[in-house]
Design an enzyme around this catalytic site. Sequence first.
Site, PDB file in Angstrom:
ATOM      1  N   ASP A   1       0.801  -1.231   0.000  1.00 17.68           N
ATOM      2  CA  ASP A   1       0.000   0.000   0.000  1.00 17.68           C
ATOM      3  C   ASP A   1       0.834   1.281   0.000  1.00 17.68           C
ATOM      4  OD1 ASP A   1      -2.031  -1.805   0.133  1.00 17.68           O
ATOM      5  OD2 ASP A   1      -2.715  -1.267   2.143  1.00 17.68           O
TER       6      ASP A   1
ATOM      7  N   LYS B   1       1.557   2.656  -6.656  1.00 21.19           N
ATOM      8  CA  LYS B   1       0.568   1.587  -6.634  1.00 21.19           C
ATOM      9  C   LYS B   1      -0.680   2.126  -7.330  1.00 21.19           C
ATOM     10  CE  LYS B   1      -1.807  -1.757  -3.765  1.00 21.19           C
ATOM     11  NZ  LYS B   1      -2.000  -2.430  -2.486  1.00 21.19           N
TER      12      LYS B   1
HETATM   13  N1  ASP Z   1      -2.327  -3.707   3.551  1.00 20.48           N
HETATM   14  C1  ASP Z   1      -1.149  -4.397   3.135  1.00 20.48           C
HETATM   15  C2  ASP Z   1       0.030  -3.491   3.377  1.00 20.48           C
HETATM   16  O1  ASP Z   1       0.275  -2.587   2.640  1.00 20.48           O
HETATM   17  C3  ASP Z   1      -1.246  -4.812   1.720  1.00 20.48           C
HETATM   18  C4  ASP Z   1      -0.049  -5.519   1.184  1.00 20.48           C
HETATM   19  O2  ASP Z   1       0.864  -5.920   1.856  1.00 20.48           O
HETATM   20  O3  ASP Z   1      -0.024  -5.685  -0.025  1.00 20.48           O
HETATM   21  O4  ASP Z   1       0.724  -3.693   4.313  1.00 20.48           O
END
Ligand code: ASP
Length: 462
Positions: A185, A263
Amino acid sequence: MAQNEEYKGYSEIALQKLKEFNALVWSDVEITTDKGLYKGKILPRSETADKLHVVIKLSSGYNIGLAAEFISNIKVLGRKEAHYKIPEKEFPYDPKRPNVKLLGTGGTIASRLDYRTGAVIPAFSPGELYGSVPELADICNLETEKLYGVFSENMGPEQWAGTAKAIGKEIEKGVHGIVIGHGTDTMHHTAAALSFMVQNSPVPIVMVGSQRSSDRPSSDAALNLMHSVKTAAESDIAEVLVCMFGPTSDEYGLLHRGTRVRKMHSSYRSTFRTIGDIPVAMVSRKKITPLRKDYMKRRYDKDVIINTAFEEKVSIVYYYPNMKPDIIDSLIDNDYRGIVIAGTGLGHVNKPLYPALKRAKEKNIAVYMTVQTLWGYVQMYVYDTGRDMMELGVVPTANMLPEVAYVKLGWALGQTDNLDEVKKIMLTPIAGEITEREPSNGYLILQGGVPEVEEFISRYRK
Ligand code: ASP
């Protein structure tokens, strides 16, 4: 009759149904509902989840919830308790192979499912990686260290600085390359921060994550890990890179420059895109293919510069029509020292904000303009309004991405209080965050004309 303990987490109607058919958690079952027949394994239920559904894992790897009230039959075919612990094995050492250090910060790549709560929990342990991706041992000697165990929304200046310092230590020890496991993220924020905090690295610094956790068949974790470890061990690109899926299929990964990457999709595995430029290289399990020549090359010294000073009183403001000046005023009143605006079009905000911008200037607050369009340059000379804003002290940042400008402004204000100096730092590219022009094949999906796109285009050229 089994104790409730064997119906892990189920209660009320869902529990009654499972008891009626003697179907314990971890049973392989065929469930008949009003919608048809479903075959799978009964999973434990999250304690906080509703009491109305029975959850099964289908053979495809996906989980579905079936409304208990419509279940007319459950046929138990067998039962085997699942253990989701990844086997730990000691990583083999071969003196002929390059040494790579993997620094873990958390995210899905370091996660497995917690069937008690149904949540994906961070669980990074060194031997687990080798246990689940043994191919890594063909590439290098891998050492791992868990710096943090957080989802990436919890990464910030403190963790960026901690990671930069850990990178400095590893370079000092003489590693051939560094991989940083990170949630996807905010990976591009950390990539930007590391691009400024770690300069002149002699070795590749490769950030990697995964969009799907490793208990899912479509997980990108293993391949991304292999690609990133290969890049760290073998490539001659001594830059901060993000290594993730290139196309939606698992043909190859792309290596994106840390200051030009973002992203761009909440769930595609190919979510990371280089913006306004082309990626640095492609990577497959067999080879690394550069897509450009102008990258920093691997060296055999240790002359890295680690500079982690960072001013936290910096904000990013995403302009929207009818924004009121109180948004800017509140930042001024709360002693913010820097503001990055993501403006509309070429870099605009509405007129009612001008007095607040003037006040910010009088209070010595550094205000920088970026564009919401992401692609393209801020151009404040085109319209009067842009020129007016520059007179109010707003500085255009060429084609720096908004998040990158935010990170760079925090870093620049960490270096000096002198706003002229800050401006010089902001407008002098350090790691490709400002480029002279955007190549025509750097727009949107083209990504430098990589094969997937070439193939797509050729279909229409015939
Ligand atoms: N919510 C997670 C993070 O960014 C998503 C991921 O790892 O892709 O830590």
